[in-house]
Design a protein around this motif. Structure first.
Motif, PDB file in Angstrom:
ATOM      1  N   SER A   1      51.076  38.835  30.177  1.00 36.62           N
ATOM      2  CA  SER A   1      49.995  37.832  29.634  1.00 36.62           C
ATOM      3  C   SER A   1      49.545  36.698  30.809  1.00 36.62           C
ATOM      4  CB  SER A   1      50.217  37.366  28.440  1.00 36.62           C
ATOM      5  OG  SER A   1      49.299  36.275  27.876  1.00 36.62           O
ATOM      6  N   ARG A   2      50.643  36.332  31.430  1.00 32.38           N
ATOM      7  CA  ARG A   2      50.353  34.988  32.343  1.00 32.38           C
ATOM      8  C   ARG A   2      49.450  35.677  33.517  1.00 32.38           C
ATOM      9  NH1 ARG A   2      54.589  35.980  36.347  1.00 32.38           N
ATOM     10  NH2 ARG A   2      53.905  34.219  37.307  1.00 32.38           N
ATOM     11  N   GLN A   3      49.498  36.891  33.831  1.00 30.60           N
ATOM     12  CA  GLN A   3      48.743  37.559  35.004  1.00 30.60           C
ATOM     13  C   GLN A   3      47.447  37.753  34.646  1.00 30.60           C
ATOM     14  OE1 GLN A   3      52.901  39.227  36.603  1.00 30.60           O
ATOM     15  NE2 GLN A   3      51.026  40.316  37.243  1.00 30.60           N
ATOM     16  N   ALA A   4      46.924  37.429  33.300  1.00 31.99           N
ATOM     17  CA  ALA A   4      45.537  37.723  33.076  1.00 31.99           C
ATOM     18  C   ALA A   4      45.176  36.309  32.692  1.00 31.99           C
ATOM     19  CB  ALA A   4      45.231  38.644  31.661  1.00 31.99           C
ATOM     20  N   VAL A   5      44.275  35.626  33.691  1.00 28.22           N
ATOM     21  CA  VAL A   5      44.222  34.384  33.667  1.00 28.22           C
ATOM     22  C   VAL A   5      42.678  34.058  32.877  1.00 28.22           C
ATOM     23  CG1 VAL A   5      44.037  32.121  35.073  1.00 28.22           C
ATOM     24  CG2 VAL A   5      45.370  34.054  35.525  1.00 28.22           C
ATOM     25  N   PRO A   6      42.327  33.324  32.072  1.00 30.62           N
ATOM     26  CA  PRO A   6      41.222  32.850  31.705  1.00 30.62           C
ATOM     27  C   PRO A   6      40.023  32.866  32.771  1.00 30.62           C
ATOM     28  CG  PRO A   6      42.507  31.678  30.147  1.00 30.62           C
ATOM     29  CD  PRO A   6      43.305  32.260  31.397  1.00 30.62           C
ATOM     30  N   LEU A   7      38.822  33.133  32.784  1.00 34.24           N
ATOM     31  CA  LEU A   7      37.870  33.495  33.593  1.00 34.24           C
ATOM     32  C   LEU A   7      36.778  32.503  33.161  1.00 34.24           C
ATOM     33  CD1 LEU A   7      36.927  34.548  36.238  1.00 34.24           C
ATOM     34  CD2 LEU A   7      35.556  36.178  34.875  1.00 34.24           C
ATOM     35  N   PRO A   8      36.646  31.169  33.874  1.00 39.61           N
ATOM     36  CA  PRO A   8      35.563  30.504  33.557  1.00 39.61           C
ATOM     37  C   PRO A   8      33.919  31.075  33.170  1.00 39.61           C
ATOM     38  CG  PRO A   8      36.602  29.478  35.336  1.00 39.61           C
ATOM     39  CD  PRO A   8      37.056  31.040  35.143  1.00 39.61           C
ATOM     40  N   ALA A   9      33.652  30.638  31.952  1.00 36.78           N
ATOM     41  CA  ALA A   9      32.251  31.295  31.530  1.00 36.78           C
ATOM     42  C   ALA A   9      31.214  31.733  32.525  1.00 36.78           C
ATOM     43  CB  ALA A   9      31.603  30.432  30.489  1.00 36.78           C
ATOM     44  N   GLN A  10      30.954  30.545  33.415  1.00 39.83           N
ATOM     45  CA  GLN A  10      30.012  30.822  34.418  1.00 39.83           C
ATOM     46  C   GLN A  10      30.297  31.702  35.433  1.00 39.83           C
ATOM     47  OE1 GLN A  10      32.056  28.157  33.913  1.00 39.83           O
ATOM     48  NE2 GLN A  10      31.940  26.803  35.786  1.00 39.83           N
TER      49      GLN A  10
END
Length: 319
Positions: free
Chosen positions: A88-97
């Motif tokens: 899970s820690r290696q899938a990092v939220p990608l900023p919306a823009q």
């Protein structure tokens, strides 16, 4: 269809990023000339959307846009596929823009760049606006994937960035990435050109070819300066006059993103995401990093392009 285990997420991959480690793994194997697993899906980096989670992972992560790093390190299945399972820690939220294509270009090159920029003596322990203010950073090979990101992160953090390049085209790429100055490293006046731009010496060198450039290091580094070397040059041996290095309290730090501690990698991913949210990690021709796109069925050709030294970043479009 892979299923996520405890602590893992499954990502529906949109774009897969290609690195030198991918073609090297295919050509030379992972360990003693062989692959670590009977079947390997390559590529460590990518981006996409989480569509399933394993035990212990918040189900609210389903549907989250993410960028992925180190998917294939000591694991059989990377991002060159429609779906990839990672911790899970290696899938990092990608900023919306931030686009999926941009997110797929972060990964291991960005982690290496972040760690190199933090290697300087008495430097910050995190990157961010103002963190490197007053420091001069020399990025060797500023047109490569790591060099490009080091320029962007360094400029974002307030450093004066000088990039060494092989010619005018790469100089323009480095300037578009944010380099304040460029120097052609093949020039007979390269050392004096750098010294003219940094009369007191440079504080930190982000280096792709330490063995080849050691003479330049010793001429342009400021006292208490640091070389952070992330590149390898086959089986070459680095040798330098220790008297000069000791007398000026120089530091040589070697960086391999994959073998950093988990804590260092997590800090790197946080800094990278913050920089991306600030708009500091753009890709494409206008940002100094041309993108070369291949469909999934031409993944081998994508790796061949990286091996051949194509100028820019190679990605594989999955969807």
């Amino acid at each position: 269809m892979p299923e996520p285990g405890p602590g893992e997420v499954r990502v529906r991959v949109a774009v897969s990023g290609v690195n030198h480690s991918d073609w090297k793994g295919r050509q030379f194997g992972h360990r003693n000339g062989t692959l670590m697993f009977p079947e390997v899906i390559p590529h460590n980096d990518g981006s996409g959307v989480i569509d399933a989670v394993g035990a212990g992972v918040d189900r609210e992560r389903i549907g989250q846009r993410v960028w992925v790093w180190e998917a294939a390190y000591k694991r059989p299945h990377g991002t060159a596929a429609e779906y990839a399972v990672v911790p899970s820690r290696q899938a990092v939220p990608l900023p919306a823009q931030v686009s999926f294509e941009t997110g797929a270009c972060f990964g291991l090159p960005a982690v290496a760049a972040q760690r190199c920029l933090l290697a300087g003596q008495k430097g910050p322990d995190r990157l961010g606006p103002g963190a490197l203010s007053g420091r001069t950073v020399l990025v060797a090979g500023g047109a490569g994937a790591v060099g490009h990101t080091a320029i962007q992160l360094g400029a974002w953090s307030g450093a004066t960035v000088i990039a060494t390049v092989s010619g005018p085209k790469k100089a323009e790429m480095a300037r578009r990435a944010g380099a304040a100055h460029t120097v052609e490293y093949r020039s007979q006046t390269a050392q004096s050109d750098i010294r003219a731009l940094a009369p007191q010496g440079v504080d930190l060198i982000v280096e792709v070819a330490a063995t080849e450039n050691i003479a330049t290091h010793l001429e342009v580094l400021a006292p208490n300066g640091t070389v952070a070397a992330y590149g390898t040059e086959g089986d070459s041996v680095l040798a330098f006059p220790t008297k000069k290095a000791i007398g000026r309290n120089l530091r040589f730090q070697f960086v391999l993103a994959m073998t950093l501690s988990a804590a260092d990698k997590d800090l790197a991913s946080a800094d990278i995401t913050r920089a991306a949210a600030d708009g500091a990690l753009a890709v494409g021709e206008e940002a100094g990093l041309p993108i070369h796109r291949f469909p999934l069925q031409r993944t081998g050709e994508a790796q061949d392009a990286v091996q051949a030294g194509v100028l820019g970043k190679v990605v594989v479009e999955i969807g």
